[in-house]
Each structure stands twice: as C-alpha cells, then as structure tokens.
Design a protein around this motif. Structure first.
Motif, PDB file in Angstrom:
ATOM      1  N   VAL A 179      46.310  38.877  41.119  1.00 32.33           N
ATOM      2  CA  VAL A 179      46.746  37.656  40.443  1.00 32.33           C
ATOM      3  C   VAL A 179      48.069  37.165  41.013  1.00 32.33           C
ATOM      4  CG1 VAL A 179      47.522  36.702  38.235  1.00 32.33           C
ATOM      5  CG2 VAL A 179      45.490  38.153  38.316  1.00 32.33           C
ATOM      6  N   CYS A 209      43.895  40.052  31.553  1.00 32.63           N
ATOM      7  CA  CYS A 209      43.047  39.148  32.333  1.00 32.63           C
ATOM      8  C   CYS A 209      41.587  39.385  31.962  1.00 32.63           C
ATOM      9  CB  CYS A 209      43.222  39.399  33.835  1.00 32.63           C
ATOM     10  SG  CYS A 209      44.869  39.151  34.484  1.00 32.63           S
ATOM     11  N   GLY A 329      46.597  42.500  37.717  1.00 31.62           N
ATOM     12  CA  GLY A 329      46.135  42.044  36.418  1.00 31.62           C
ATOM     13  C   GLY A 329      45.294  43.110  35.750  1.00 31.62           C
ATOM     14  N   SER A 331      42.159  43.731  33.496  1.00 30.32           N
ATOM     15  CA  SER A 331      40.925  43.200  32.912  1.00 30.32           C
ATOM     16  C   SER A 331      40.444  44.111  31.800  1.00 30.32           C
ATOM     17  CB  SER A 331      39.856  43.061  34.005  1.00 30.32           C
ATOM     18  OG  SER A 331      40.297  42.235  35.050  1.00 30.32           O
TER      19      SER A 331
END
Length: 384
Positions: A179, A209, A329, A331
């Motif tokens: 990111v 994210c 990021g 997730s």
C-alpha cells in the motif's frame, strides 16, 4: 493413530434449560471433570480443541477458554463439524500428538440453554471484568501498554521503536503490491505522526485493508512432482497463555518465546542458522519483542539492536522483505497469512524485485489477540 488413546471422559447431565449459566461455564465444567477423570491437572494439558463458540467471545475462543481454565496449550484449534465435531476433534488431537505439537489434548464441547435469554457474555470473564470497565478495550491501548512496559523495564525509546516502520518501509519500496510502495519515511516522520495511543504513533500502527492470501499444503512425496520447488515445514511451535491483557504472565516476553523454541528444536536449528525473518508486525513493539523472543538479540536489548539492524534484502538477516503489514497493509486475518506467502516466495526464489540471495531457512510467526495466541514455523527450501 495407534499412538494415541482416550484417558479421561465426562458428560454433564443434559438439562432442558440451564438458567443463569453461560456456555463458557458449561464448557469449563465438562473440561475440568474430564481432566480430573484422567487423574491429571491443568498443567498436564498442553493441547486444546473446542467448538466454534464458547459463549464468551466470537473471536480468540481458544485464548478465552485457556484463560478461563488456567491452561497454556502449545496447540489450539477450533473444530466446526456440527454433530461430528467430537469425533473430529479426537483424530485431530491424535495427529497433533503424532506431529509433536502436543502430548495431552483436552477436547471439549458445551452450550447453555436459557429460555430467558441471559446474555451470552456477562461479566464473568477477566477481559470484561478487569479490562473493559476501566477503558482498556481494543488493540491500540493493549499494545501501547506493552510498549510502555518494555520502555519502563528496559529503557527502550520511541526513537528506537520508530526504526521498525522506517526500515520495513525501505523494503516495501521494492514491493509494488505494498500500500505504501513509493512512500519513504524517516524516524522524524514517525515521531511527528499523530499519537494513536501513547507511546505509539500512527506510522507504527498497522492499517486495516481488504485482501486475501492462501497456501496449499501437500505431502512431501506429492510435492516433488509439482510446478514449484517445495518449501518444507521443518518445525512448528504454538503457545496460548491468556486473552485479557490483565491476565498476561508478562508484558515484555510473549508466548512466542516457547513457541519459537519448540519450532527450533523440531527443526534442529538455532537463531543463527536463519536466513531471514517473516514476522508478524501489527505494531512496532511486536517486532521488537519478537526479535528478543526469537533469540536474535538478548532480552531487553531490542532497542539498541533496532538502532543498528539492517532489515534489507542484502543484509545478513533480512526482516519482512515484502515490507511487513505496517507497509503492505493488514488484510484482517489474511495479513498474517501474507508473512507465510512471502516466506514461500523467497524460499522458492520467486520474490521478483526483492529476492534474497539463495535463502534456505526462514522463521515465520503469527500473533493473535495481544501477544496471546502465538505460532512459529521454521520453513526450509528444497536445498535446506
């Protein structure tokens, strides 16, 4: 599975209703009775298998039950097979024992039935009794307390912790999927970013994210006939010690220490044998404690070590060559899986643009709750 046997059992008498009792309490009663039936104590239990609900929390269920029962399992899992969950637990427990992940596994299921709909999460567990009522809720405050403890005990500074996102960001500059690819930062940038929860700044806190990650596991024999060189699981370790931060045995040493030690022993390696680290990094303090618990530097010396360490792919010990979650990021749960994917790519020689030179051994770590549910893996390339 002949190497495993059932040595304790207990069933609570079924009741039409169980007014005033939580599912967590029912599970605890059944588990305790089965352990006693086996002539064992909680200290003898180093594995735990439960159903998808413990009535206490929709997440971190193994940690919640371990805390409630006073267990510290080296192996923990959830089995969600409906009426087949019990038998399913037994063979998984046998497999864990055969793999050396545990020696004695408690398999337990239970639920309450209250027609008056007593709330499933009353203040009968430590996190709701000793943490939340005093404002101690959420990951930011929990990891901030861990950072404060490390600073108080060892003199670690904010400037030293800021080295983590700065050096990982340099690796992310090589990863177009990150990111924050192309956005270099300095220590001053970290320290001037907003304080999210003292002493942690915005740039040393992971950014949530969307995304996903996956790996495929097969037998060693089957792996030799497939497309890529296999990456071998050489060692594994696991430890669960608490759910509520107030119940943690210590804030400056995590359950990763025994988990990593077990993974090292199973793989017959030492910290000095590793070629790189792909370690969980939701906050800067997690990286600091992990390098200590992994034996990369002595306990309490992570701050000074971070000042001098080189995380880059050309260093003696690269750390999170993809940039880690702090730069790539997070997730959600797939953020942790991302560390595993990166290790596989590196060990296969497929990490385009950021490939480490011929790595053979990697340490991968995973972290649940607040340094509560910890897993360590030692992975090896086909050359290892």
């Amino acid at each position: 599975m002949k190497g495993a046997a059932i040595v304790g059992a207990h069933e609570l008498p079924p009741q039409r209703t169980t007014p005033g009792v939580t599912s967590l309490e029912m599970i605890a009663r059944a588990g305790r009775a089965a352990v006693l039936d086996a002539g064992l104590t909680p200290k003898d239990i180093d594995g735990l298998m439960i159903g998808p609900q413990v009535g206490e929390t929709p997440q971190h269920a193994p940690a919640a039950l371990s805390e409630y029962l006073g267990l510290r399992p080296r192996f923990a899992d959830i089995v969600d097979l409906g009426g087949a969950s019990g038998p399913g637990m037994v063979w998984r427990a046998a497999a864990a024992i055969a793999a050396g992940m545990a020696e004695t596994v408690l398999c337990v299921l239970g639920n309450a039935r209250d027609t008056e709909r007593v709330p499933r999460s009353p203040n009968r567990n430590p996190i709701r009794e000793f943490d939340v009522p005093y404002g101690a809720s959420g990951a930011n405050q929990a990891y901030a307390m861990v950072a404060q403890a490390h600073m108080a005990e060892f003199g670690t500074t904010a400037e030293q912790l800021a080295q983590v996102p700065v050096k990982q960001r340099q690796n992310a500059m090589l990863n177009p999927n990150a990111v924050f690819h192309g956005k270099e930062i300095t220590v001053d940038d970290v320290l001037s970013s907003p304080v999210v929860m003292s002493p942690l700044h915005l740039l040393e806190v992971v950014m949530p994210c969307g995304g996903g990650a996956a790996v495929v596991v097969t037998s060693a024999d089957r792996a030799t006939d497939l497309r890529h060189d296999p990456v071998h699981l050489l060692g594994a370790g696991e430890m669960v010690t608490h759910r509520a931060l107030s119940q943690a045995p210590r804030l400056t040493t995590s359950p990763l220490a025994p988990a990593i030690d077990q993974a090292y022993r199973m793989a017959n390696v030492r910290a000095g044998d590793l070629d790189f680290l792909s370690i969980y990094d939701c906050y800067s303090i997690v990286v600091a404690e992990t390098v200590e618990d992994a034996g990369i530097c002595p306990k309490g010396e992570a701050g000074a070590w971070l000042d001098e360490a080189d995380f880059s792919i050309t260093s003696q010990l690269p750390i999170n060559p993809h940039g880690g979650q702090l730069s790539t990021g997070q997730s959600d749960l797939a953020g942790g899986m991302g560390h595993l994917v990166e290790a596989v790519l590196q060990l296969r020689g497929d990490a385009d643009g950021r490939q480490i030179d011929d790595p053979e051994l990697a340490l991968v770590t995973g972290n649940g709750a607040t340094l509560s549910e910890e897993v360590a893996l030692v992975l090896g390339s086909s050359r290892a």
